[in-house]
Design a protein around this motif. Structure first.
Motif, short mmCIF file in Angstrom:
data_model
loop_
_atom_site.label_atom_id
_atom_site.label_comp_id
_atom_site.label_asym_id
_atom_site.label_seq_id
_atom_site.Cartn_x
_atom_site.Cartn_y
_atom_site.Cartn_z
N PHE A 2 1.29 -1.12 0.12
CA PHE A 2 -0.49 0.46 0.16
C PHE A 2 0.88 1.19 -0.22
O PHE A 2 2.00 0.96 0.46
CB PHE A 2 -1.11 -0.07 1.76
N SER A 3 0.09 2.56 -0.86
CA SER A 3 1.18 3.12 -0.40
C SER A 3 0.72 4.22 1.19
O SER A 3 0.13 3.34 1.54
CB SER A 3 0.87 3.93 -1.06
N LYS A 4 2.22 5.16 1.28
CA LYS A 4 1.58 5.82 2.52
C LYS A 4 0.39 6.58 3.21
O LYS A 4 -0.65 6.21 3.64
CB LYS A 4 2.50 7.07 2.67
N GLU A 5 -0.71 6.73 1.55
CA GLU A 5 -1.86 7.54 1.29
C GLU A 5 -3.18 6.30 2.33
O GLU A 5 -3.70 6.62 2.83
CB GLU A 5 -1.89 7.88 0.24
N GLU A 6 -2.12 5.11 1.27
CA GLU A 6 -3.56 4.22 1.59
C GLU A 6 -3.39 3.45 2.61
O GLU A 6 -4.72 3.20 2.93
CB GLU A 6 -3.46 3.04 0.20
#
Length: 156
Positions: A2-6
């Motif tokens: 996952f990306s940091k934002e996700e």
């Protein structure tokens, strides 16, 4: 994965859903539970929820900055272990030297639910049921021994 934002959005969604789930507990009448958390009335004792990629934990944490004070509170709590666990309704893990992810040492009395992965949403119902049930029980056990711990806190 996952990306940091996700990952941030998933964490926020988990905590939001956990809060909403507390509104459906009998007797709450749609209101969220006001947990004690860091408002225990004893400096250096907090109640905590914790979840990561491996497990969920409900814990009483003694995190006083003074190691001497922290260990004294832990010893005092351990002295009433049978009352605490009897009120809790089960056996807990007692760890006088628990190192948190950020490297800080605390004392912890806790129960964990594993495996539990914050990022596996299909696990959330079971994890949330565990967290809510155990925190209700942990608060009840803490309140049973609070005066004993507070008595020492006041230096009496």
């Amino acid at each position: 994965m996952f990306s940091k934002e996700e990952a941030k959005q998933i964490r926020q969604l988990f905590w939001h859903k956990l809060e909403n789930r507390t509104r459906r507990i009998p007797g709450q009448k749609g209101k969220k539970i006001k947990w004690l958390f860091d408002d225990t009335g004893i400096k250096g004792i907090d109640l905590r929820f914790d979840i990561n990629r491996e497990r969920a934990i409900v814990a009483l944490e003694i995190n006083h900055r003074s190691e001497e004070r922290r260990l004294k509170l832990y010893e005092k709590l351990e002295a009433c272990k049978s009352i605490f666990e009897s009120t809790y309704g089960g056996t807990l893990e007692w760890d006088y030297l628990y190192t948190k992810d950020e490297g800080r040492d605390v004392c912890r009395v806790y129960e964990e639910f594993a495996p539990a992965d914050l990022y596996q949403q299909e696990q959330w119902p079971d994890v949330m049921k565990f967290m809510i049930d155990r925190m209700i029980r942990l608060e009840k056990a803490f309140l049973e021994v609070k005066d004993f711990l507070l008595h020492d806190e006041l230096g009496q």
